[in-house]
Design a protein around this motif. Structure first.
Motif, short mmCIF file in Angstrom:
data_model
loop_
_atom_site.label_atom_id
_atom_site.label_comp_id
_atom_site.label_asym_id
_atom_site.label_seq_id
_atom_site.Cartn_x
_atom_site.Cartn_y
_atom_site.Cartn_z
N VAL A 89 0.63 -1.22 0.00
CA VAL A 89 0.46 0.08 0.18
C VAL A 89 1.15 1.52 0.01
O VAL A 89 0.93 2.31 -0.59
N ASP A 90 2.02 1.38 0.04
CA ASP A 90 2.67 2.65 -0.06
C ASP A 90 3.39 2.64 -0.56
O ASP A 90 3.70 4.16 -1.25
N LEU A 91 3.40 1.92 -1.44
CA LEU A 91 3.58 2.03 -3.04
C LEU A 91 2.63 2.91 -3.75
O LEU A 91 3.17 4.01 -4.05
N LEU A 92 2.13 2.02 -3.41
CA LEU A 92 0.44 3.07 -4.31
C LEU A 92 0.43 4.45 -3.83
O LEU A 92 -0.40 5.33 -4.30
N SER A 103 5.99 5.50 0.59
CA SER A 103 6.80 4.27 1.22
C SER A 103 8.40 4.78 1.47
O SER A 103 9.52 3.83 2.37
N GLY A 104 8.57 6.04 1.53
CA GLY A 104 10.23 5.88 1.65
C GLY A 104 10.84 6.99 0.59
O GLY A 104 12.13 6.98 1.26
N LEU A 105 10.86 5.43 -0.82
CA LEU A 105 11.34 6.47 -1.68
C LEU A 105 11.45 7.27 -1.60
O LEU A 105 10.31 8.45 -1.77
N SER A 106 12.20 8.30 -3.18
CA SER A 106 12.20 9.23 -3.79
C SER A 106 12.08 9.51 -4.79
O SER A 106 11.98 8.22 -5.45
N GLU A 153 10.61 7.02 7.42
CA GLU A 153 10.12 5.60 7.84
C GLU A 153 8.62 5.45 6.73
O GLU A 153 8.45 6.39 6.52
N PRO A 154 8.51 4.66 6.55
CA PRO A 154 7.93 3.60 5.49
C PRO A 154 6.19 4.36 6.84
O PRO A 154 5.76 4.12 7.62
N TRP A 157 4.55 12.04 3.31
CA TRP A 157 3.39 10.88 1.68
C TRP A 157 5.01 12.14 0.86
O TRP A 157 4.60 13.30 1.53
N HIS A 158 5.48 11.61 0.06
CA HIS A 158 6.28 11.89 -0.83
C HIS A 158 6.31 11.11 -2.24
O HIS A 158 6.26 10.38 -1.40
#
Length: 414
Positions: free
Chosen positions: A133-136, A140-143, A182-183, A187-188
């Motif tokens: 769900v974090d990817l969607l 997620s914490g990704l940039s 943190e996941p 929102w990023h």
């Protein structure tokens, strides 16, 4: 002889007010040299009530924009990738709560940034694993290489992530970097949807681009939507421009990188499409996952995708990193679902709309939204990087001002 009633009149839309939009668009954005071109399509209650193209597809050649021209839709690819993932959820192959590392075991030891730069990063274990769900929903914490000001952005650029890497190389390189946060904590806007494309590839057992073609584009009859433009369609493909302090410049010619198979197949921004093709996708969304007898996803899953999934019912303004991340939407009064921005409170957004309308845009100024309350979808196409955000807000203002009846019963987003 009786003149047939115009579809706009039948469906409660003022032709005069839509004409005002086209005049405003021409006067403020095209004649001033900001936008090279623009195509607006308005669909309500089962009919196209307005479609109009202005400007030049190729400014240098003086080629007028036509309805069938092919556009780079960039991040308007993201809803398609999100739909693909949710189809796999319905197939029982994954779930929103699954850890991403259950499909990408090489990500099992991802840490959260505590210090350093590329080559000397330090991190600590996250408080909880990154979930699908974090990817969607971009928590997620990704940039992203297009972001500015974070701890990881420069590393993404230095490693050419998503630029010179293949999709498997991209995911492998991210395994060696920490997370920005943190996941679930912020929102990023990030490369998460590109990662989602590789998750789809792993789960389905076929290349991501093949899955999208076989399970979505072909069944929907989206014949001009693809990750490359074949030679026989290059005559309908157009250059992409960019707005700089020195004015508008050519960014990518028609015979540029989309004229050949992509090195990096981007679920976050790799597709080209037409307004007519993207309308078929929006009609599927508007009809709860079915179009002309073809069902890709269930109404309940479609409903789930278009609700706000930010923790605690927050809006983007309340969860975004500071400064506000690069994105394709405003922040106040707007939440995020599974692939879309979702309006929570039109008052807080300070723009026209309804609670529950959902939308997204692309880097070259493209934009769409779907409003189930009004049985409405609007698609806007142009080809200008760094296009002014005000164009999208203006479009919403003029379209909603053209509705002559609004039988609204806002749905709950809780």
């Amino acid at each position: 002889m009786t003149t047939p009633e115009h579809p706009a009149v039948r469906q409660g839309v003022s032709l005069d007010r839509l004409a005002r939009w086209e005049t405003h668009l021409s006067t403020r954005y095209l004649q001033t040299g900001i936008l090279p071109n623009a195509l607006t399509l308005v669909y309500r209650r089962g009919e196209i009530v307005h479609q109009h193209a202005q400007g030049f597809a190729d400014v240098e050649a003086g080629t007028p924009l036509r309805d069938d021209h092919i556009f780079r839709i960039y991040s308007m690819t993201k809803p398609i990738t999100s739909l693909a993932f949710m189809m796999l959820v319905e197939d029982g192959l994954t779930a929103l709560s699954d850890p991403v590392s259950s499909v990408l075991p090489e990500w099992a030891n991802l840490g959260v940034w505590t210090g350093g730069t590329l080559g000397s990063f330090t991190g600590e274990p996250p408080r909880r694993p990154m979930q699908m769900v974090d990817l969607l929903r971009h928590t997620s914490g990704l940039s992203y290489h297009i972001q500015q000001g974070g701890h990881l952005d420069a590393a993404y650029r230095d490693l050419s992530l998503g630029v010179k890497t293949t999709l498997p190389e991209f995911v492998a390189a991210l395994a060696d970097l920490p997370l920005e946060h943190e996941p679930g904590e912020h929102w990023h806007y990030s490369a998460a949807t590109d990662v989602l494309g590789y998750v789809i590839e792993r789960l389905s057992g076929q290349p991501f681009e093949d899955f999208v073609r076989d399970r979505i584009l072909t069944p929907l009859g989206m014949t001009d939507t693809a990750f490359e433009v074949p030679a026989d369609k290059l005559g309908r493909f157009m250059p992409c421009y960019a707005l700089t302090p020195q004015g508008r410049v050519l960014f990518d010619p028609a015979a540029g990188r989309f004229a050949r198979p992509p090195h990096f197949v981007s679920g976050g921004g790799g597709l080209v499409s037409t307004a007519a093709d993207y309308l078929r996708l929006c009609r599927l969304f508007l009809r709860g996952g079915e179009l002309e007898g073809t069902r890709l996803i269930s109404p309940k899953t479609m409903e789930l995708m278009t609700r706000n999934h930010l923790p605690g019912g927050a809006d983007i303004a309340g969860m975004a990193l500071t400064p506000i991340a690069v994105s394709e939407t405003s922040a106040a009064g707007v939440g995020f679902g599974l692939g879309f921005a979702v309006t929570l409170d039109p008052v807080r957004t300070m723009r026209a709309g309804n609670a529950g309308d959902y939308s997204w845009g692309g880097a070259a100024g493209t934009y769409f939204w779907v409003d189930p309350v009004e049985d409405l979808t609007v698609i806007f196409m142009t080809q200008l990087l760094l296009s002014p955000d005000r164009v999208r807000d203006d479009l919403r203002t003029f379209v909603y001002a053209a509705l002559t009846d609004t039988p609204t019963t806002p749905r709950s987003l809780a």
